[in-house]
Write a protein that holds these residues in place. Sequence first.
Motif, PDB file in Angstrom:
ATOM      1  N   SER A  33      -5.378  -0.704   3.918  1.00  0.00           N
ATOM      2  CA  SER A  33      -4.812  -2.018   3.600  1.00  0.00           C
ATOM      3  C   SER A  33      -4.776  -2.904   4.840  1.00  0.00           C
ATOM      4  CB  SER A  33      -3.402  -1.852   3.029  1.00  0.00           C
ATOM      5  OG  SER A  33      -2.861  -3.090   2.659  1.00  0.00           O
ATOM      6  N   PRO A  80      -5.842  -0.072  -2.133  1.00  0.00           N
ATOM      7  CA  PRO A  80      -5.751   0.869  -1.001  1.00  0.00           C
ATOM      8  C   PRO A  80      -5.413   2.292  -1.436  1.00  0.00           C
ATOM      9  CG  PRO A  80      -4.629  -1.183  -0.472  1.00  0.00           C
ATOM     10  CD  PRO A  80      -4.942  -1.229  -1.932  1.00  0.00           C
ATOM     11  N   SER A 131      -3.809   4.984   3.026  1.00  0.00           N
ATOM     12  CA  SER A 131      -3.649   3.793   2.205  1.00  0.00           C
ATOM     13  C   SER A 131      -3.167   2.619   3.057  1.00  0.00           C
ATOM     14  CB  SER A 131      -2.654   4.063   1.069  1.00  0.00           C
ATOM     15  OG  SER A 131      -2.466   2.910   0.281  1.00  0.00           O
ATOM     16  N   SER A 139       0.825  -1.219   0.000  1.00  0.00           N
ATOM     17  CA  SER A 139       0.000   0.000   0.000  1.00  0.00           C
ATOM     18  C   SER A 139       0.855   1.264   0.000  1.00  0.00           C
ATOM     19  CB  SER A 139      -0.934  -0.003   1.217  1.00  0.00           C
ATOM     20  OG  SER A 139      -0.200   0.069   2.421  1.00  0.00           O
TER      21      SER A 139
END
Length: 280
Positions: free
Chosen positions: A233, A211, A229, A32
């Motif tokens: 994730s 993500p 992100s 991510s």
Amino acid sequence: MSEILSRIADYFAVASIPRAFILGLVVSVCASLLGVSLVLKRYSMIGDGLAHVGYGTLTVAYVLNTESIYISIPVVVAAAFFLLRLSENGKIKGDSAIAIVSSTSLALGTFITYITNNNTADVCNYLFGSMLNIKKDVAILSMILSVVVIVFFVLLYNRIFAVTFDETFAKATGTKAGLYNSAIALLTAITVVVGMKIMGAMLISSLIIFPSLTSMRFCKHFKAVVIYSAIISFICYIIGFFTALLTGTPTGAGIVLINAAIFIIVSLITAIYKRKGLKK
């Protein structure tokens, strides 16, 4: 609820499950973090291309009767640098370069699998992931590599930010853009190799793409996108892992579907808010 917790406790009593859970969690965060730069640089499918290269190395590892990760790492890293060089020369665009390397590697892997009569079950595990079949020594090496990726990403964060948003300006200010692009390629290659053991060659790119795209739906600043992100994730992996564990479904596929569902939900919510804002 108590029955579910009891079942989870029973599963985690098996040594391979907590090992796979922790490794997968770290790998998903690695993917991510790197995914934000790769998506913004329009290089998001590099994970898919490198995973296909990894599949080709799997077949070679079977022929040599050795653990695939020891062959995959140098070959996939070399492929990442090759893709980077192809894109930089301007004659072949990034997506075209990825398609060339990806299709060739997949065809080569399939051909070697056919002529050597490799175990179909083992090949399927590599294509679609098999968390519970990861050996202890491979899991330890994978964990070390994942931590190294995270540490280097943090240390190189400012440079990665610079070459992601404006590579020309970064070069003008003295930043060695080629060096840091190579660093991104190296870290991505390592993440893909490690992640293939968990998610499989066909699904690893989803950890890179989903993500990042989800966080970009509601974040505008690079740092915020990176942080959210990683959080998204992290959450999707946990939900997907335990859902697959309790239902007996494939873990990699479950994690991907959770990521896809979160992406759709967030996209719908942000679209609704934007419409309301325009009406006002």
